[in-house]
Write a protein that holds these residues in place. Structure first.
Motif, short mmCIF file in Angstrom:
data_model
loop_
_atom_site.label_atom_id
_atom_site.label_comp_id
_atom_site.label_asym_id
_atom_site.label_seq_id
_atom_site.Cartn_x
_atom_site.Cartn_y
_atom_site.Cartn_z
N MET A 172 29.95 51.04 55.25
CA MET A 172 30.16 49.75 54.58
C MET A 172 31.01 49.94 53.31
SD MET A 172 28.57 47.35 56.27
CE MET A 172 28.15 46.03 55.16
N ILE A 173 31.97 49.06 53.14
CA ILE A 173 32.79 49.07 51.93
C ILE A 173 32.11 48.16 50.92
CG2 ILE A 173 35.05 48.55 50.94
CD1 ILE A 173 36.22 48.87 53.77
N ARG A 174 31.73 48.73 49.79
CA ARG A 174 31.00 47.98 48.76
C ARG A 174 32.00 47.26 47.86
NH1 ARG A 174 25.75 49.37 48.16
NH2 ARG A 174 25.74 49.06 45.89
N VAL A 175 31.91 45.93 47.85
CA VAL A 175 32.89 45.09 47.15
C VAL A 175 32.24 44.31 46.02
CG1 VAL A 175 34.44 43.10 47.41
CG2 VAL A 175 34.40 44.89 49.15
N LEU A 176 32.96 44.21 44.91
CA LEU A 176 32.55 43.37 43.78
C LEU A 176 33.60 42.28 43.59
CD1 LEU A 176 30.75 42.85 41.20
CD2 LEU A 176 32.37 44.33 39.99
N ILE A 177 33.17 41.04 43.42
CA ILE A 177 34.08 39.91 43.18
C ILE A 177 34.05 39.57 41.69
CG2 ILE A 177 34.59 37.50 43.70
CD1 ILE A 177 33.04 37.92 46.36
N VAL A 178 35.21 39.59 41.05
CA VAL A 178 35.30 39.26 39.63
C VAL A 178 36.23 38.05 39.48
CG1 VAL A 178 35.83 40.09 37.32
CG2 VAL A 178 35.01 41.69 39.05
N ASP A 179 35.64 36.90 39.19
CA ASP A 179 36.39 35.65 39.05
C ASP A 179 35.55 34.68 38.23
OD1 ASP A 179 37.52 32.93 39.78
OD2 ASP A 179 38.84 34.19 40.98
N ASP A 180 36.18 33.93 37.35
CA ASP A 180 35.41 33.05 36.48
C ASP A 180 35.07 31.71 37.14
OD1 ASP A 180 38.16 32.45 36.33
OD2 ASP A 180 37.91 31.39 34.43
N HIS A 181 35.52 31.49 38.37
CA HIS A 181 35.21 30.24 39.07
C HIS A 181 34.15 30.48 40.14
CE1 HIS A 181 38.44 28.07 37.11
NE2 HIS A 181 39.27 29.05 37.42
N PRO A 182 32.95 29.91 39.96
CA PRO A 182 31.87 30.12 40.94
C PRO A 182 32.26 29.68 42.36
CG PRO A 182 31.00 29.16 38.92
CD PRO A 182 32.49 29.13 38.79
N VAL A 183 33.05 28.61 42.48
CA VAL A 183 33.45 28.13 43.80
C VAL A 183 34.29 29.19 44.52
CG1 VAL A 183 34.81 26.41 45.04
CG2 VAL A 183 33.35 25.70 43.14
N VAL A 184 35.17 29.84 43.78
CA VAL A 184 35.99 30.90 44.37
C VAL A 184 35.11 32.06 44.82
CG1 VAL A 184 37.79 32.62 43.92
CG2 VAL A 184 38.05 30.29 43.06
N ARG A 185 34.17 32.45 43.97
CA ARG A 185 33.27 33.56 44.33
C ARG A 185 32.46 33.21 45.57
NH1 ARG A 185 32.02 33.44 38.68
NH2 ARG A 185 29.84 32.90 39.14
N ASP A 186 31.97 31.96 45.64
CA ASP A 186 31.19 31.54 46.81
C ASP A 186 32.05 31.60 48.07
OD1 ASP A 186 29.01 31.11 45.19
OD2 ASP A 186 29.26 28.93 45.10
N GLY A 187 33.30 31.15 47.96
CA GLY A 187 34.19 31.15 49.11
C GLY A 187 34.48 32.55 49.61
N LEU A 188 34.70 33.47 48.68
CA LEU A 188 34.97 34.85 49.06
C LEU A 188 33.75 35.50 49.68
CD1 LEU A 188 37.05 36.00 45.97
CD2 LEU A 188 37.89 35.72 48.31
#
Length: 206
Positions: free
Chosen positions: A1-17
């Protein structure tokens, strides 16, 4: 598994990703962050392998976060995911150490391929970004320094101390030091003398 972190100030973008990765068998989103500083902290705490990094965020922006990760955890791959593809955004991010640069309108399959490629250490660039960089190779950029950084560099080249430069520009000594650190990073040097020498070599000073 590739462990990924999402860094974005928009919660909607994070949810979509997060939703885009939910059904993927070889990629796991292990955390989210709303700014660069939190992203740097979580990337190290969660043993992340790939960071999806936005650029324009409050507090520590994406470029500074990439630079910090390169210092603290160079094994972590950073894939920029943003809506901006101008010189002012692309070049600093690549120079800071990003292994890839995609736009947020990229199809999900392209994003998945990019994450896997970044994990392997490969460079992944959106077509518009690749074209921009090719153009820059053909016609080199003289400088990515901001106007204020150039002002500080010229004063330093003229022999001014930090205190003298601060007085001339009506800013604090701490601000002078910060601008110099940015100059060092952009010119890939470690001190004032090397910065001045490199600036002359690049034709930034005459």
């Amino acid at each position: 598994m590739i462990r990924v972190l999402i860094v974005d100030d928009h919660p909607v973008v994070r949810d979509g990703l997060r939703a885009a990765f939910a059904a993927v068998g070889d990629i796991e989103v292990v955390g989210e962050a709303g700014d660069g500083a939190e992203g740097v902290r979580l990337a190290r705490e969660l043993a992340v392998e790939v960071v999806l990094m936005d650029l324009r965020m409050p507090g520590m922006d994406g470029v500074r976060a990439i630079q910090r990760l390169r210092e603290l955890a160079p094994e972590i791959r950073v894939l920029v995911l943003t809506t901006f593809d101008t010189d002012a955004d692309v070049l600093p991010a690549i120079e800071a150490g990003a292994t890839g640069y995609l736009l947020k309108d990229a199809p999900t399959e392209e994003l998945l391929r990019a994450v896997r490629a970044s994990h392997r250490g490969e460079t992944v660039l959106a077509p518009t970004v690749a074209g921009l960089l090719v153009g820059r190779v053909r016609k080199p950029v003289k400088s990515t320094l901001s106007p204020r950084e150039m002002q500080v560099l010229r004063l330093v080249a003229g022999g001014a101390t930090n205190r003298e430069a601060a007085a001339r520009l009506f800013i604090s000594e701490a601000s002078i030091k910060t601008h110099l650190l940015h100059v060092y990073a952009k010119l890939d040097v470690r001190d004032r003398a090397s910065a001045v020498a490199e600036a002359y070599r690049r034709g930034l000073l005459d």
